[in-house]
Write an enzyme that holds these catalytic residues in place. Structure first.
Site, PDB file in Angstrom:
ATOM      1  N   ILE A  33      68.032 111.174  12.082  1.00 35.13           N
ATOM      2  CA  ILE A  33      68.326 112.499  12.434  1.00 35.13           C
ATOM      3  C   ILE A  33      67.970 113.170  11.071  1.00 35.13           C
ATOM      4  O   ILE A  33      68.071 114.362  10.961  1.00 35.13           O
ATOM      5  CB  ILE A  33      69.656 112.688  12.887  1.00 35.13           C
ATOM      6  CG1 ILE A  33      70.687 112.188  12.036  1.00 35.13           C
ATOM      7  CG2 ILE A  33      69.581 112.280  14.284  1.00 35.13           C
ATOM      8  CD1 ILE A  33      72.182 112.710  12.568  1.00 35.13           C
ATOM      9  N   HIS A 101      69.362  97.626   9.249  1.00 35.30           N
ATOM     10  CA  HIS A 101      68.479  98.503  10.039  1.00 35.30           C
ATOM     11  C   HIS A 101      67.302  98.486   8.865  1.00 35.30           C
ATOM     12  O   HIS A 101      67.380  98.638   7.795  1.00 35.30           O
ATOM     13  CB  HIS A 101      68.791  99.921  10.113  1.00 35.30           C
ATOM     14  CG  HIS A 101      69.467 100.684   9.070  1.00 35.30           C
ATOM     15  ND1 HIS A 101      70.730 100.245   8.471  1.00 35.30           N
ATOM     16  CD2 HIS A 101      69.149 101.852   8.233  1.00 35.30           C
ATOM     17  CE1 HIS A 101      70.978 101.142   7.618  1.00 35.30           C
ATOM     18  NE2 HIS A 101      70.143 102.051   7.258  1.00 35.30           N
TER      19      HIS A 101
END
Ligand SMILES: [Zn+2]
Length: 137
Positions: A33, A101
């Site tokens: 985001i 990640h």
């Protein structure tokens, strides 16, 4: 190993919405985001692991295969000129969310992003010394 407060575990379970771009039994990829460039993706194992080295090889293999698929799709669908793949492990390396990640960042000519780091020099004998320390047993 499960962390009820982990934001990526919540995203993996669908408890927090995300803009998904790939999903399998073990892996989820979604848009960051706060992207370095629009289309910047994060690829995570659905199970909670803090770092790459915490992951069993088989799950890391599934994650790596997903990273390849998503990177190819980012590169081709956005007509990017290139892409970066990177992973921060532990706070000292810039890891903010402690759930493993990979970042995939589409890159465009002259996009103004740089991953600069110093280019230090080894002293006499240090190259061999460091190779000896790191050598995988
Ligand atoms: Zn987690």
């Amino acid at each position: 190993m499960e962390d009820p407060d982990c934001i990526f575990c919540k995203i993996a379970k669908g408890q927090i919405p995300s803009a998904k771009v790939y999903e399998s039994n073990d892996v989820l990829a979604f848009l960051d985001i706060s992207p370095a460039n629009k289309g910047h993706c994060l690829v995570i194992p659905k199970r909670h692991f803090e770092t790459l080295t915490d992951m069993p090889d088989i799950e890391l293999a599934a994650l790596s295969a997903a990273v390849k698929k998503v990177a190819l799709s980012v590169y081709t669908s956005l007509k990017a000129d290139g892409f970066n793949i990177f992973m921060n492990n532990k706070k000292a390396a810039g890891q903010i969310v402690p759930h493993a990640h990979f970042h995939i960042v589409p890159r465009f000519k002259d996009d103004g992003i740089s991953f600069d780091w110093p280019h230090r020099k080894y002293g006499e004998g240090e190259l061999e010394e460091y190779a000896g320390k790191i050598k995988v047993k």
